[in-house]
Design an enzyme around this catalytic site. Structure first.
Site, PDB file in Angstrom:
ATOM      1  CD  GLU A   1      -3.532  -6.070   3.951  1.00 10.83           C
ATOM      2  OE1 GLU A   1      -4.372  -5.301   4.476  1.00 10.83           O
ATOM      3  OE2 GLU A   1      -2.311  -5.837   3.951  1.00 10.83           O
TER       4      GLU A   1
ATOM      5  CD  GLU B   1      -2.923  -1.145   2.330  1.00  7.74           C
ATOM      6  OE1 GLU B   1      -3.857  -1.960   2.277  1.00  7.74           O
ATOM      7  OE2 GLU B   1      -2.799  -0.311   3.250  1.00  7.74           O
TER       8      GLU B   1
END
Length: 420
Positions: free
Chosen positions: A323, A154
């Site tokens: 995720e 991220e």
């Protein structure tokens, strides 16, 4: 019944700082101890000592993959000082996973950096990338036997939280610095790709929130498109184009590649136009798409995982859901969450999208960054006093799905959405 390919990975995900405990050499630990952050990670889940028990539990439950991160600051606690003991422990973890038939998916940078590196300016200074290169060289030795390696987790969340909102370390609120850091992360990715590609499938993990306009007004629609580009696509586009479009101009970065893209998907955001240039002319907030909110305050929007896959498919690369998870104490809701999101992953597969795995976040309850230990994402409940692991019902339900590579009709009838 939803049937998944035999090669499909059903795994779980964690990160080093959130579960290992005693990561004393990174920037997060420093700010936790000095009171700049509201909670201390301390022993976290004590995974550093209990890793054998955790891997055994994964194997018993039937998960065939595990995403975790290497803690850079464990390998290099001080500048120029290498920790052989930490290297050997990570080797043990990898070898144990392989022995149990669990595919490791390893991330090199999951938000934390060595404190000494950050004191030199971290990723804000391009000359510091030589230290990153040194780390990646060691990682190439460490990861023998691993196939999937992601450079960064991220990257735009790291940029936004550390340099735009300054809610996270290093607490430097500067849009100019933020986009400079983003451009240097692209350089760092390219450097790592050059070192690792050939021996590993090298990817990057990108959080893809679904960006929605607050209304049908043209200004809101355009603001949402701008936010979507800035947060979701400009970074990924630059990997191949060598041109990173920040808010204030374009940065030249190396042309590179990825072998896969990891998609982290949780929820959606809503954007409306703003006249404030400091906010890049838009206001963002969490979208209100479900009556019930998770313990993070997020709406549950299962279709978003399909939308994220469809959008990321533009790059023509294999995709993994690296995720996807829910913070709740209501474990029946967790099961429903998993089933509904897997329905949309299956829909994507049935339409020909190249999705190769799903990793639930998280294997165990963990230290949820600035929110501390309150949010419970885990399939496995953790008693933070004794470190006892107690698998929830969801752990067994997900394990059955993982072993059989299918979601049975009775699960769909009880927890699923109407037929898609």
């Amino acid at each position: 019944m939803l049937v998944f390919p035999n090669s499909f990975l059903f795994g779980t995900a964690t990160s080093s700082h959130q579960i290992e405990g005693d990561n004393r050499w990174n920037d997060w630990w420093y700010y936790e101890e000095t009171g700049k952050l509201p909670y201390k990670s301390g022993k976290a889940c004590n995974h550093w000592e209990l890793y054998k028990e955790d891997i055994e539990l994964m194997a018993q439950l039937g998960y065939n993959a595990y995403r975790f991160s290497i803690e850079w600051s464990r390998l290099f606690p001080e500048e120029g000082k290498f920790n052989e003991e930490a290297f050997n422990r990570y080797r043990e973890i990898i070898e144990l996973l392989l022995e149990k038939g669990i595919t490791p998916n390893v991330t090199l940078h999951h938000f934390t950096s060595p404190l000494w590196f950050m004191k030199k300016g971290g990723f804000l200074r391009e000359e510091n990338l030589k230290y990153w290169e040194q780390y990646v060289d060691k990682a190439a030795e460490l990861l023998k036997g691993v196939k999937l390696v992601a450079t960064f987790n991220e990257p735009m969340v790291y940029v936004m939280m550390g340099y735009l909102t300054a809610y996270w370390p290093p607490f430097l609120k500067s849009p100019f610095k933020a986009f400079k850091v983003a451009s240097n992360l692209l350089k760092a990715h390219a450097m790592a790709y050059d070192i690792l590609h050939g021996n590993f499938d090298v990817g990057i993990v990108k959080n893809i929130p679904i960006i929605l306009p607050a209304s049908n007004r043209e200004k809101d629609v355009k603001a949402a498109q701008k936010a979507d580009s800035l947060f979701n696509w400009n970074f990924l586009d630059a990997i191949w184009s060598g041109k990173y479009k920040g808010a204030f101009g374009t940065y030249k970065t190396p042309e590179s590649d990825v072998d896969f893209i990891g998609i982290n998907y949780y929820t959606a955001s809503e954007i409306k136009h703003s006249w404030n240039p400091l906010k890049f002319f838009f206001d963002a907030k969490l979208a209100d798409l479900s009556e019930r909110k998770t313990d993070m305050g997020w709406s549950v929007y299962p279709r978003g995982i399909y939308e994220a896959i469809a959008k990321v498919s533009r790059y023509g690369k294999p995709m993994y859901i690296t995720e996807n998870g829910i913070a709740t104490l209501d474990d029946e809701w967790r099961i429903e969450f998993i089933i509904q999101h897997l329905q949309y992953v299956h829909k994507a597969l049935s339409e020909g999208f190249d999705v190769r795995g799903y990793f639930y976040w998280s294997f165990v309850d963990n230290f949820e960054w600035a929110e501390g230990f309150r949010p419970r994402f885990g399939l496995i409940e953790v008693d933070y006093t004794t470190f006892e692991r107690r698998p929830r019902k969801s752990a067994y339900v997900y394990g059955e799905i993982a072993r059989e590579k299918k979601v049975k009709d009775e699960l769909l009838a009880k927890y699923g959405l109407p037929e898609l």
